[in-house]
Design an enzyme around this catalytic site. Structure first.
Site, PDB file in Angstrom:
ATOM      1  N   GLY A 704       0.812  -1.222   0.000  1.00 23.18           N
ATOM      2  CA  GLY A 704       0.000   0.000   0.000  1.00 23.18           C
ATOM      3  C   GLY A 704       0.840   1.263   0.000  1.00 23.18           C
ATOM      4  O   GLY A 704       0.329   2.354   0.254  1.00 23.18           O
ATOM      5  N   TYR A 783     -12.195   3.062  -9.824  1.00 25.33           N
ATOM      6  CA  TYR A 783     -11.833   3.741  -8.578  1.00 25.33           C
ATOM      7  C   TYR A 783     -11.952   5.262  -8.667  1.00 25.33           C
ATOM      8  O   TYR A 783     -11.582   5.949  -7.729  1.00 25.33           O
ATOM      9  CB  TYR A 783     -10.368   3.489  -8.206  1.00 25.33           C
ATOM     10  N   CYS A 810     -18.577   1.076 -25.343  1.00 28.97           N
ATOM     11  CA  CYS A 810     -19.947   1.559 -25.184  1.00 28.97           C
ATOM     12  C   CYS A 810     -20.373   1.551 -23.722  1.00 28.97           C
ATOM     13  O   CYS A 810     -21.169   0.705 -23.291  1.00 28.97           O
ATOM     14  CB  CYS A 810     -20.884   0.745 -26.066  1.00 28.97           C
ATOM     15  N   GLU A 811     -19.813   2.420 -22.956  1.00 34.09           N
ATOM     16  CA  GLU A 811     -20.149   2.630 -21.547  1.00 34.09           C
ATOM     17  C   GLU A 811     -19.905   4.099 -21.248  1.00 34.09           C
ATOM     18  O   GLU A 811     -18.878   4.643 -21.665  1.00 34.09           O
ATOM     19  CB  GLU A 811     -19.195   1.836 -20.630  1.00 34.09           C
ATOM     20  N   TYR A 839      -1.812  -2.237 -12.162  1.00 36.16           N
ATOM     21  CA  TYR A 839      -3.246  -2.492 -12.327  1.00 36.16           C
ATOM     22  C   TYR A 839      -3.786  -1.877 -13.619  1.00 36.16           C
ATOM     23  O   TYR A 839      -4.882  -1.339 -13.657  1.00 36.16           O
ATOM     24  CB  TYR A 839      -4.044  -2.010 -11.100  1.00 36.16           C
TER      25      TYR A 839
END
Ligand code: ADP
Ligand code: ASP
Ligand code: MG
Length: 858
Positions: A704, A783, A810-811, A839
């Site tokens: 992290g 996120y 298509c979003e 990521y």
């Protein structure tokens, strides 16, 4: 001589005139106005900090200690003069002597009258404009120095205000126009903040009054435009120093700007609007340090018709008077009687609210409100009511047209008031603001909280431009920045690598190596593990391992991929920390002899036979989530990871029965954390938990570790982390300390390169459509992550577009960046998305049957 050219008035604040670099900007801007056929009037402030120093000088003189303050003021001006290669002493000696005399007078008489204070304060602007004029003339811009006291006339008012808070007339002034014409100079330079009195003395317009001076000049000269140059590019939805999410406001009506300025948006003096509004002069607020940005336009028409919350502001130094007369206020004439003393003492009331038994009034900070005036006012009020005076309050205002209609949408944000007791609520009759007054020390926090909850830019926003944070990132990310990001240095290689018709992730192995070495080089860390779920590109894994890290895997497939990338990677250099994996995966891992972390009871309870003789680490859920987004917080009561502390006795029992030995404890509770103290807390929590576990020798503090991101966390300071680890080690020498970073190792090493397919301009917005989107990089959609985005083809071209960067999926969520500053962009340009090493590709999909970006290393 009559000059038909129109005037542009340019006002520069204290931070815009303090250095030679500032003056170069001023000269360039003025030259551009002249070239466009205008004449330019420069109005400017004292050098930043000098007006404060002059206020200090008055106080120091009263205490007979003026000399050090005088010395500092002299030095500051002489320094700038020498930077400008001017003879500062020759230019400024008469002002220095003037200040010495005035302060000696105060020391001698022990009295600092408003008259003397005004004369002292005026020196700041007089000295600064003297240097400015000399430099402009030296560099070839013919500039006439005008004493503002001969052009702005203070109107008569009460004894204090007429010196310290003067108002001036601002009708069109043909005499002044003729006078300036007669000089024949294309540029005139004059002081803000000061005016002349009828009796020939000096008056000042109140702190921050240079804006007002400029507005007076613009109105008198009937200027084409008034430009306010300051240290921020325009009005923001909150003070940008208070919250980085403050959004630039593209346009305001005079009315809205007036309201904002009056309610505490310190970027413009509240009295500066009326003169330009009356004369219908357009105004623009611009930034001297980012002159290419548009800033805020202020004009007669609003930017949009619908009600819209435009800003949250806070005003300090507010005083509240509560007048209580036991239910008598309904008696006719009470309010009139209550207001009378304020009128008598020349005190202007800002907000009013009434209740059954009392009336509460707020007063803004005002130099005329001396303790004597307040005492007299108070005693007059006491004749009609019980009086309470509360000093040092803060007024927090929600500002925007039709704020009343918006109240229903504020619902959850109003929870804030549970934490900040409200002393007065007032809603302006013009429906432009809703104000609450709270204790002074709570104003900023409440303002920040309300702003961040309530100001929500729309996708195609005509009102709000980029956030302060984004603009800062833009300013920092220039070629002149001290250590350019790697992709700037390797720009040409990247341009050459980018395919013509597909997108590509490129990883810089030098950066991977540098970050991995920073972890393996921590003196007080026993073992560092690269969490390969962030990026499993084989060269990346190999680079991390060669730099001294082991590999942390969350599936057996990752274990195999790691061994394929680094064939001699022994089981001791693999840490397997799966979550809800199958029996077969645990069995294989134990068989292989890798380090194993369990994060639930099920394996021990149901598959005990595979654990005989195995050394295991238990992952504990500390119930304390931390991290930059709720999806990346992996601890806390609802998280699916780890054992709850109250399950530990059972885990110990089950492990004993299975013949497993608990040799390690592990916590991982979030990502994007920049404060080393987080891992100290984790370490202390684990040492506490380890007390009942005699075989534990490993404390795995998780990962992290924050990386540099334009919004949010900064890269963790590894030296500070090492110091903290050292302290933990000294206190608990029996334990090995482990860390398992992923993002930290790879995020900054990777970029996503994509080509522009199409550009779309709607009346409200611009879209730059690239040839890949959330199918390659899902973090913005998942996120709300913010990645730097630049046009690599046109890296150093002017940023004159604000655009959304979208993909072909298509979003609606297929938006990689919203409201970004971009240069003019065309089909085929190469767009670079930064911080794509972690990521990115590992979370890619073939959604819409579009192949995600490929991968390459340099
Ligand atoms: P100048 O010396 O140029 O007149 P000021 O310090 O008076 O500059 O005004 C600029 C400052 O106003 C900014 O640095 C900023 O911190 C502050 N400010 C307060 N509220 C706002 C707001 N809503 N929008 C922009 N700036 C604001
Ligand atoms: N120099 C004055 C002040 O600092 C006026 C101004 O800057 O606007 O208040
Ligand atoms: Mg100002």
């Amino acid at each position: 001589m009559t000059n038909t050219q129109t005037w542009i008035v340019l006002k520069f604040g204290g931070t815009s005139v303090k250095s030679l670099a500032d003056w170069r900007v001023i000269s360039k801007q003025v030259t551009a106005r002249l070239e466009a056929g205008h004449r330019a009037l420069i109005v400017h402030s004292a050098l930043s900090g000098i007006s404060d120093a002059l206020e200090d000088l008055v106080i120091a003189a009263l205490e007979n200690e003026a000399e050090p303050v005088l010395a500092a003021i002299r030095a500051r001006h002489l320094d700038l003069a020498s930077e400008m290669e001017l003879d500062g002493a020759a230019l400024l000696d008469s002002y220095f002597t003037g200040l010495e005399r005035l302060s000696a007078g105060i020391s001698l008489t022990g009295d600092a009258s408003p008259r003397l204070r005004a004369r002292i304060m005026a020196h700041g602007e007089l000295m600064a404009t003297t240097l400015g004029a000399a430099w402009l003339n030296k560099t070839g811009l013919q500039a006439h120095w005008l004493d503002a006291r001969t052009a702005l006339q203070a109107l008569p008012s009460d004894p204090v205000s007429s010196y310290l808070n003067a108002d001036c007339a601002y009708d069109t002034d043909t005499a002044l126009q003729a006078r300036l014409d007669d000089t024949g100079a294309p540029v005139v330079i004059t002081q803000g903040f000061i005016a002349g009195r009828e009796d020939g003395d000096t008056a000042i317009l109140g702190r921050g009054g240079s804006d007002t001076s400029a507005a007076y000049f613009a109105a008198k000269l009937n200027a084409d435009r008034l430009e306010i140059w300051t240290d921020v590019p325009g009005f923001f939805s909150a003070d940008p120093r208070l919250t980085g999410s403050a959004r630039q406001i593209r346009a305001l009506s005079y009315e809205e700007a007036q309201e904002l300025a009056s309610m505490g948006a310190g970027v413009l003096h509240p009295r500066a609007i009326a003169p330009v509004r009356k004369a219908g002069i357009a105004m623009q607020v611009l930034c001297t340090h980012q002159p290419e940005l548009d800033g805020t336009r202020i004009q007669a028409t609003p930017s949009e018709d619908a009600p819209r919350l435009k800003a949250v502001s806070v005003k300090h130094g507010v005083r509240l008077f509560t007048l209580d007369n036991d239910g008598m206020w309904r008696t006719s004439g009470f309010l009139a009687k209550a207001f009378e003393p304020f009128a008598q003492h020349g005190v202007s009331i800002d907000l009013v609210s009434t209740s059954e038994t009392s009336v509460t009034l707020s007063l803004d900070e005002d130099p005329a409100l001396t303790p004597e005036v307040l005492d007299r006012l108070r005693s007059d009020l006491e004749a009609i009511a019980r009086v309470e005076l509360i000093e040092d309050c803060a007024a927090v205002s929600l500002v925007g047209r039709g704020v009343r209609a918006l109240l229903a949408q504020f619902g959850p944000a109003m929870e804030a008031f549970a934490h900040y007791p409200v002393r007065l609520v007032s809603q302006a009759a013009n429906d432009l603001n809703l104000t609450v007054v709270v204790d002074g020390d709570q104003g900023k926090a409440l303002c920040r909280r309300l702003h961040d909850q309530l100001i929500q830019p729309k996708p195609r926003d005509v009102t709000f431009g980029p956030s302060w944070r984004e603009l800062q990132a833009q300013a920092v990310d220039t070629p002149s920045a001290s250590s350019p990001v790697w992709w700037r240095t390797k720009r040409q290689a990247l341009l050459d690598l980018c395919p013509a018709d597909s997108a590509l992730y490129v990883y810089d192995l030098e950066t991977v190596k540098a970050r991995a070495s920073a972890i393996s080089g921590l003196k007080n860390l026993d073992r560092g593990w690269y969490a390969m779920k962030a990026n499993h590109q084989p060269d990346v894994i190999r680079t991390a391992v060669e730099a001294g890290l082991g590999v942390e895997c969350v599936s057996m497939a990752e274990v195999h991929a790691a061994r394929a990338a680094v064939p001699d990677l022994g089981p001791d250099r693999i840490l397997f920390t799966p979550n809800f994996a199958s029996r077969a995966e645990y069995a294989e891992a134990i068989e292989m002899g890798v380090h194993l972390t369990l994060d639930g009871l099920h394996p021990l309870r149901h598959w005990s036979e595979i654990f005989a003789g195995a050394e295991i680490t238990l992952r504990i859920n500390p119930q304390r989530p931390e991290g930059h987004h709720k999806h990346v917080r992996t601890a806390g009561p609802e998280a699916k990871f780890g054992l709850h502390a109250d399950e530990l006795p059972e885990a110990i029992d089950l492990a004993r029965k299975a013949g497993a030995i608990i040799t390690g404890l592990h916590v991982h509770s979030g990502s994007g954390i920049s404060d080393p103290e987080h891992w100290r807390r984790v370490g202390l929590f684990l040492t506490e938990t380890a007390r009942d576990l005699p075989d534990v020798k490993i404390l795995d503090l998780g990962g992290g570790l924050g990386v540099d991101e334009a919004s949010g966390p900064r890269r963790i300071d590894t030296d500070a982390l090492d110091v903290m680890l050292g302290e933990l080690k000294t206190a608990y020498p029996n334990y090995q300390l482990w860390l398992e970073p992923g993002r930290f190792i790879v995020a900054e090493s990777g970029v996503l390169l994509a080509r522009v397919n199409q550009v779309k301009h709607t009346p409200d917005a611009r879209f730059i459509g690239i040839n890949t989107g959330m199918n390659s990089l899902i973090r913005p959609a998942l996120y709300g992550a913010r990645h730097d985005i630049v046009n690599l083809t046109r890296l150093d071209e002017p940023m004159d577009w604000v655009a959304d960067i979208v993909g072909p999926i298509c979003e609606t969520a297929d938006r990689l960046g919203a409201q970004r500053l971009m240069p003019h962009t065309e089909e085929g340009d190469i767009i670079l998305i930064g911080n794509g090493g972690a990521y990115g590709r590992v979370m890619a999909s073939t959604y819409n049957l579009r192949q995600p970006a490929g991968e390459a290393v340099i």
